[in-house]
Design a protein around this motif. Sequence first.
Motif, PDB file in Angstrom:
ATOM      1  N   VAL A  97      36.997  68.355  35.978  1.00 12.61           N
ATOM      2  CA  VAL A  97      36.635  69.519  35.155  1.00 12.61           C
ATOM      3  C   VAL A  97      37.761  69.825  34.151  1.00 12.61           C
ATOM      4  O   VAL A  97      37.497  70.169  33.001  1.00 12.61           O
ATOM      5  N   LEU A 100      37.404  67.345  31.386  1.00 13.31           N
ATOM      6  CA  LEU A 100      36.274  67.698  30.519  1.00 13.31           C
ATOM      7  C   LEU A 100      36.647  68.876  29.625  1.00 13.31           C
ATOM      8  O   LEU A 100      36.358  68.880  28.422  1.00 13.31           O
ATOM      9  N   ARG A 135      39.542  69.703  28.620  1.00 10.23           N
ATOM     10  CA  ARG A 135      40.462  69.194  27.594  1.00 10.23           C
ATOM     11  C   ARG A 135      39.676  68.540  26.455  1.00 10.23           C
ATOM     12  O   ARG A 135      39.889  68.835  25.278  1.00 10.23           O
ATOM     13  N   ASP A 136      38.734  67.665  26.809  1.00  9.67           N
ATOM     14  CA  ASP A 136      37.955  66.966  25.776  1.00  9.67           C
ATOM     15  C   ASP A 136      37.182  67.952  24.909  1.00  9.67           C
ATOM     16  O   ASP A 136      37.105  67.802  23.688  1.00  9.67           O
ATOM     17  N   LEU A 137      36.621  68.958  25.557  1.00  7.18           N
ATOM     18  CA  LEU A 137      35.846  69.938  24.792  1.00  7.18           C
ATOM     19  C   LEU A 137      36.750  70.792  23.916  1.00  7.18           C
ATOM     20  O   LEU A 137      36.368  71.158  22.808  1.00  7.18           O
ATOM     21  N   PHE A 138      37.915  71.077  24.424  1.00  3.11           N
ATOM     22  CA  PHE A 138      38.888  71.851  23.643  1.00  3.11           C
ATOM     23  C   PHE A 138      39.240  71.088  22.363  1.00  3.11           C
ATOM     24  O   PHE A 138      39.221  71.645  21.260  1.00  3.11           O
ATOM     25  N   ILE A 139      39.528  69.800  22.520  1.00  2.00           N
ATOM     26  CA  ILE A 139      39.904  68.987  21.351  1.00  2.00           C
ATOM     27  C   ILE A 139      38.698  68.821  20.412  1.00  2.00           C
ATOM     28  O   ILE A 139      38.833  68.937  19.198  1.00  2.00           O
ATOM     29  N   LEU A 140      37.548  68.601  21.005  1.00  2.00           N
ATOM     30  CA  LEU A 140      36.333  68.436  20.184  1.00  2.00           C
ATOM     31  C   LEU A 140      36.068  69.701  19.368  1.00  2.00           C
ATOM     32  O   LEU A 140      35.758  69.637  18.176  1.00  2.00           O
ATOM     33  N   LEU A 190      36.068  69.879  15.364  1.00  2.00           N
ATOM     34  CA  LEU A 190      34.814  70.263  14.723  1.00  2.00           C
ATOM     35  C   LEU A 190      34.987  71.501  13.843  1.00  2.00           C
ATOM     36  O   LEU A 190      34.550  71.539  12.701  1.00  2.00           O
ATOM     37  N   VAL A 197      45.765  68.785  27.108  1.00  2.00           N
ATOM     38  CA  VAL A 197      45.512  68.687  25.660  1.00  2.00           C
ATOM     39  C   VAL A 197      46.791  68.211  24.962  1.00  2.00           C
ATOM     40  O   VAL A 197      46.767  67.299  24.127  1.00  2.00           O
ATOM     41  N   LEU A 233      30.797  75.020  33.953  1.00  2.00           N
ATOM     42  CA  LEU A 233      30.001  73.915  33.415  1.00  2.00           C
ATOM     43  C   LEU A 233      28.786  74.449  32.644  1.00  2.00           C
ATOM     44  O   LEU A 233      28.425  73.914  31.601  1.00  2.00           O
ATOM     45  N   ARG A 270      30.088  75.566  29.404  1.00  2.00           N
ATOM     46  CA  ARG A 270      30.404  74.412  28.542  1.00  2.00           C
ATOM     47  C   ARG A 270      29.130  73.743  28.030  1.00  2.00           C
ATOM     48  O   ARG A 270      29.084  73.253  26.909  1.00  2.00           O
ATOM     49  N   GLN A 283      28.057  75.717  25.206  1.00  2.00           N
ATOM     50  CA  GLN A 283      28.972  75.468  24.091  1.00  2.00           C
ATOM     51  C   GLN A 283      28.617  74.136  23.406  1.00  2.00           C
ATOM     52  O   GLN A 283      28.595  74.042  22.177  1.00  2.00           O
ATOM     53  N   LEU A 284      28.313  73.134  24.228  1.00  2.00           N
ATOM     54  CA  LEU A 284      27.955  71.834  23.666  1.00  2.00           C
ATOM     55  C   LEU A 284      26.674  71.937  22.848  1.00  2.00           C
ATOM     56  O   LEU A 284      26.532  71.285  21.812  1.00  2.00           O
ATOM     57  N   PHE A 329      27.652  73.209  19.560  1.00  2.00           N
ATOM     58  CA  PHE A 329      28.294  72.146  18.785  1.00  2.00           C
ATOM     59  C   PHE A 329      27.242  71.203  18.195  1.00  2.00           C
ATOM     60  O   PHE A 329      27.353  70.766  17.061  1.00  2.00           O
ATOM     61  N   MET A 380      25.613  72.758  15.348  1.00  2.00           N
ATOM     62  CA  MET A 380      26.568  72.775  14.240  1.00  2.00           C
ATOM     63  C   MET A 380      26.648  71.400  13.564  1.00  2.00           C
ATOM     64  O   MET A 380      26.597  71.272  12.339  1.00  2.00           O
ATOM     65  N   LEU A 381      26.735  70.381  14.388  1.00  2.00           N
ATOM     66  CA  LEU A 381      26.827  69.011  13.856  1.00  2.00           C
ATOM     67  C   LEU A 381      25.547  68.629  13.113  1.00  2.00           C
ATOM     68  O   LEU A 381      25.597  67.995  12.055  1.00  2.00           O
ATOM     69  N   ARG A 385      25.428  70.377   9.837  1.00  2.00           N
ATOM     70  CA  ARG A 385      26.383  69.724   8.927  1.00  2.00           C
ATOM     71  C   ARG A 385      25.815  68.394   8.412  1.00  2.00           C
ATOM     72  O   ARG A 385      25.951  68.062   7.250  1.00  2.00           O
ATOM     73  N   LEU A 426      32.120  62.114  16.001  1.00  2.00           N
ATOM     74  CA  LEU A 426      31.999  63.426  16.657  1.00  2.00           C
ATOM     75  C   LEU A 426      30.734  63.486  17.514  1.00  2.00           C
ATOM     76  O   LEU A 426      30.761  63.978  18.638  1.00  2.00           O
ATOM     77  N   ARG A 459      31.272  61.578  20.679  1.00  2.00           N
ATOM     78  CA  ARG A 459      32.083  62.335  21.630  1.00  2.00           C
ATOM     79  C   ARG A 459      31.259  63.448  22.280  1.00  2.00           C
ATOM     80  O   ARG A 459      31.354  63.706  23.482  1.00  2.00           O
ATOM     81  N   LEU A 460      30.447  64.078  21.425  1.00  2.00           N
ATOM     82  CA  LEU A 460      29.596  65.167  21.916  1.00  2.00           C
ATOM     83  C   LEU A 460      28.634  64.648  22.987  1.00  2.00           C
ATOM     84  O   LEU A 460      28.471  65.255  24.057  1.00  2.00           O
ATOM     85  N   ASN A 504      30.486  63.874  26.176  1.00  2.00           N
ATOM     86  CA  ASN A 504      30.833  65.095  26.908  1.00  2.00           C
ATOM     87  C   ASN A 504      29.601  65.723  27.559  1.00  2.00           C
ATOM     88  O   ASN A 504      29.684  66.240  28.679  1.00  2.00           O
ATOM     89  N   GLU A 522      28.904  63.854  30.561  1.00  2.00           N
ATOM     90  CA  GLU A 522      29.912  64.178  31.592  1.00  2.00           C
ATOM     91  C   GLU A 522      29.585  65.527  32.245  1.00  2.00           C
ATOM     92  O   GLU A 522      29.703  65.674  33.464  1.00  2.00           O
ATOM     93  N   VAL A 523      29.174  66.495  31.401  1.00  2.00           N
ATOM     94  CA  VAL A 523      28.816  67.823  31.947  1.00  2.00           C
ATOM     95  C   VAL A 523      27.667  67.674  32.939  1.00  2.00           C
ATOM     96  O   VAL A 523      27.714  68.226  34.044  1.00  2.00           O
TER      97      VAL A 523
END
Lengths: 181, 658
Positions: free
Chosen positions: A48, A51, A53-58, A62, B72, B430, B433, B436-437, B440, B443-444, B447, B584, B587-588, B591, B594-595
Motif C-alpha cells: 500500500v 502504491l 508513492r506511485d499515485l503521489f508521483i503520478l 499530472l 517518493v 484503497l 485511491r 482519485q484514479l 485522474f 482528467m487525462l 486532456r 501517463l 501508469r494510470l 495503478n 494494482e488498486v
Amino acid sequence: MTDSQKTLVAGLLAAFMLFMSGSLFAETDPAEDSKAVAERVQDLKKKVIRLNRDLFILEEDLLFPASTQFVVFLSVDAGKFLQLDAVKLKVNGDIVASHLYTERQVTALERGGMQRLYIGNLKTGTHEVTAFVEGIGPNNRAYKQAATVSFEKGTDTAALEIRIEDRSSDYQPMVSIVEWE
Amino acid sequence: MTRPVAFSLKPNKTGTGTRLGAVAAGCLALLLSVPAVFAEESPERAKDPAYGWVLYNYHQGEAFEALTLLDVARERGGIRGHGDYPELVEGGLMLSYGMTREARELFIRLLEDEYGRSRVTLAPDVRSQAWFYLGKVFYLEGDYHLAYENLQRVDSEVLEEADSELHAEWLYLRAQLAMISEEFSDSAGGYETLIKSLKHSGPWAHYLNYNLAMADIAADDFTAAQQSLQELISVMDAESPNDDLISEHGALRDQSRLSLARLYLRDGKFDEALTLLGAMPLDGVFSDRGLFDYAVAAAGQGEMQRALDALNALSQRDLFLPWREQVPYARGYVLEQMDKPREALQAFTLAAEHYENRGEELVADKQALTEENLMARLNFHRDNDEIVTDSYGRLRVTPADFGLSEVLATEPFQQALGELNELYRMQALLAQREQQLGTFETMLETRRVQRARRSQEAGIELEQQQPDEWIEAQKAFRADIEAALAEEDAEFFMTTEQKALKARLGKVAATLAQLPDDQRTARQRKKYQRMKAYFDWSVANDYGVNRWAAQKQLRELSSEMEQLQTQRSDIEQLMAGDSEHEELASRLANNAAEVQSLKVQVDEALAQARNILISRLDNAREQQSSELRRYRVASRHAQARLADQLFRAGKSTEAAND
C-alpha cells in the motif's frame, strides 16, 4: 474443621482455582494463523505504501509537471519567540493558501519538520510571493509579520521556503523567504 | 497504553506483563524519539525539503504519510545532505507502523555489518536503544526467537548508563524469555542472574518475581511460590512509590496478596488468608475477587455468616464478569452449610435459573456473533474520528460488555483487533485511491480530447499553407542555382536592376537592327556596343556579389524550409500519437490494476482476521458456556437434594405429629 466445611472449601477452591488457572496461566501464544495474518498485513502495508508513492508521483506529474511546478515550504527554527498560529500565502497578489496550525503541527515544525504549504503551477518569468505570518510573539502579544520576495521562475521546479527564525539580537522572530536551488 | 488498567493487571497473562502495558504510553514517546535521538548528530535544519517534510509528518505520528514521502524521495533520487539518517528514521517509522520485519532488516543493514560494525556513526546508547525497541516489539508480537536475537544485541553497560529504566525493562524481558524457554537463557546462571541484576529496579523486579511465583505454582512447587509471594509483598509494603506509580504498585501488591491468599486457602491456612485478604482495599481492582476469597476463607474458618455477607455483597454487583458466575452457587452452598435448607433451596433454585438464562444468552450470543455486534460491545478511544493506538499499533479499547474483558485482555485478541483495524484503514485508503484514479482518468481523457482538437486545428492550418508546393518550389530554386553555379552563369545571378537594364539593352538592340545603315545609326550602334560592353563588364564584375547574395537567400530559405518540415513532422507526429499521454495513461492503468489487486488481497486478509477474532471470542464463549453448564447441573443437583431432604424432613415431622 468439620467435614462439611472441608467439602465446602474443597468445592469452592475447585471452582475458583479453575478460574485462577484460566486467568493466570492461560499462556496463549499467538496461533499460527494469527501469525500468518500479521505477516500478511505487514506485506500489504508495504504494498500500500508503494502504491501510495506511485499515485503521489503520478498526481504531481499530472497536475504539477516539473516545468511549471511551484512549491512553498514553511519551517520554524526553534520558535522560542513566536508561537505560530496562522499563515497566509499570496502569489502575484492572489491568496493561494492559508493555514491554521494545531499544537501538534507547531511541535512538528519546531522539531525540524517542514510543512509543504502550497503546490501549484507558474509560468516562466518573474513572480512575487508574499507570506503573512501570525501568532503570539514575545511578551504574549499578538504578532504579525509579512515577507515578500520576487523570483524568476525557469523551466525547472521552483521551491521556496518561508523561514520563521528566532533573532537573538533583539529577541524577536524573523520571517524570510528563501529560494531552494 | 497497551491495555486499560483494569484489563492489564494480569502480570503473566500473555507473558507480556502489566509493566509493559503500563509503560507503553511512555514507550510511545521513547519509540517516537528514537529517530530523533538518531538525528541528534544530523544538521538542525533539513538540507533537503523532502526530508523536512518527512520529519513534519513523522513528528505528528503520521507514519504512513512519512513512509510514503520517504519512498517518493527515494524514487526521485534520494534525500540529499543527510547520509543514512533518513533510513534510520524510516526504521523507526516502520516500527511505529507495525512493519517489524522490514524494520529489523533495515536496522541490521544499517547498524551491523558482517563484522558487527555500524554502517552509520551512531552513539552506542542510541544503537543499543534501537536493538532494545526492536526486540521488545518482537516480544510483544510473541516472536520470541527474534525478540531474543535483538535483545542480545543490546550493550548492557551502555544502556544502563544511558537509561536505567530501559535497562531494567531489558533485564525483565530477557528474564521473561529465559522463563519461556531454556534456549533463551544465557549460559551464565539463567534468569536467576537477571533477577539479581534487577533486584533494585522497582516495578520490573516485582513483576518478574510475581511471574516467577506463578511459574512455581505451575510447576506444583507451592512452597517456593508462597515464599516468593511473601517476600514480594513484604518488599512492596516497605516501599513508598512515586505518585505516578502508586496505583500500579497497589494493584500488583493486591494481585500478589490475592495469589498468596489462594495458596493459604489451598493449604487450609484460613487465618493467614483472612488476615491477608482483610488488608486489601475495598475499592481496588481486585477487591471483588478478594471478597470472594474472603468468603471462602471465612467459610473455612466456620464463620458462615461472614462468608454469606461477602457473597451477598458480591451478588449485588451489576457488572457481569465471568469469574463471578460462581457466586450464586457458592451462596446456596454456604446457606446449606449454615443449615438453612429452605433458604439454600431458594438460592440454588435462583442459581439454576440464573445459569439457565445466562446459558441461553450465551447460546443466542454465539449464534448472533458477528463482527458488527462484537464491535458494538467495544468502546474505542478516538481522536478526530481516528481510533487511538499505542506505539505498537494496539487499539485503545475498553469493553462495553464486561463479559468480553478477559478475552479482550489477551495479547492475541488485541493483535487481531489491531490488525483488523489496520486492514479497514487500508480498505478505506484503497477506496479513496480508486476514486482519485477515476478523477485522474477523467482528467487525462479531457486532456486527450482537447489535445486532439488542437492537433486537428493545427493540421488544417498547416494544410492551408500548402507546404508541399513550397517545398517543391524550394527544390526547383536550389536546382536552378546549382546549375547556374556549375555553368558560372553570371546572368542568372543578375540583380533586378541589371535584369531591367538588360531588357532595355535588348530593346535598343532590336530597334537599332531595324534602322537604316547610315552614319547616325552607325554612331548609335557604336554607342550601344559601348553600353553593352559596360553592362557585360558590370554583370561579370558583380557576379561574385550576386552569387553570394543568391546563395545566402537560398541558405535562409533552406533553413526556413527545414524548420517548416520539422514543425510539420512534429505536428504530424503529435497528431498520430502522444507519448507523454500514453505513458501517463499506462501508469494510470497499472495503478488501477494494482488498486484492484490490493483490494482483493485486503478483503481476503480482512475475512481471515475477522474469522480469527470471532473464533477467539467464540472459544471464550464456549469455555464460559461449559462452566455455566457445570454450575447449572451442580445447582440442580443441590436443588433436588435439598428438596428431597426437606420433603423427608416434612414427612418425619408429620409422622412425629401423628
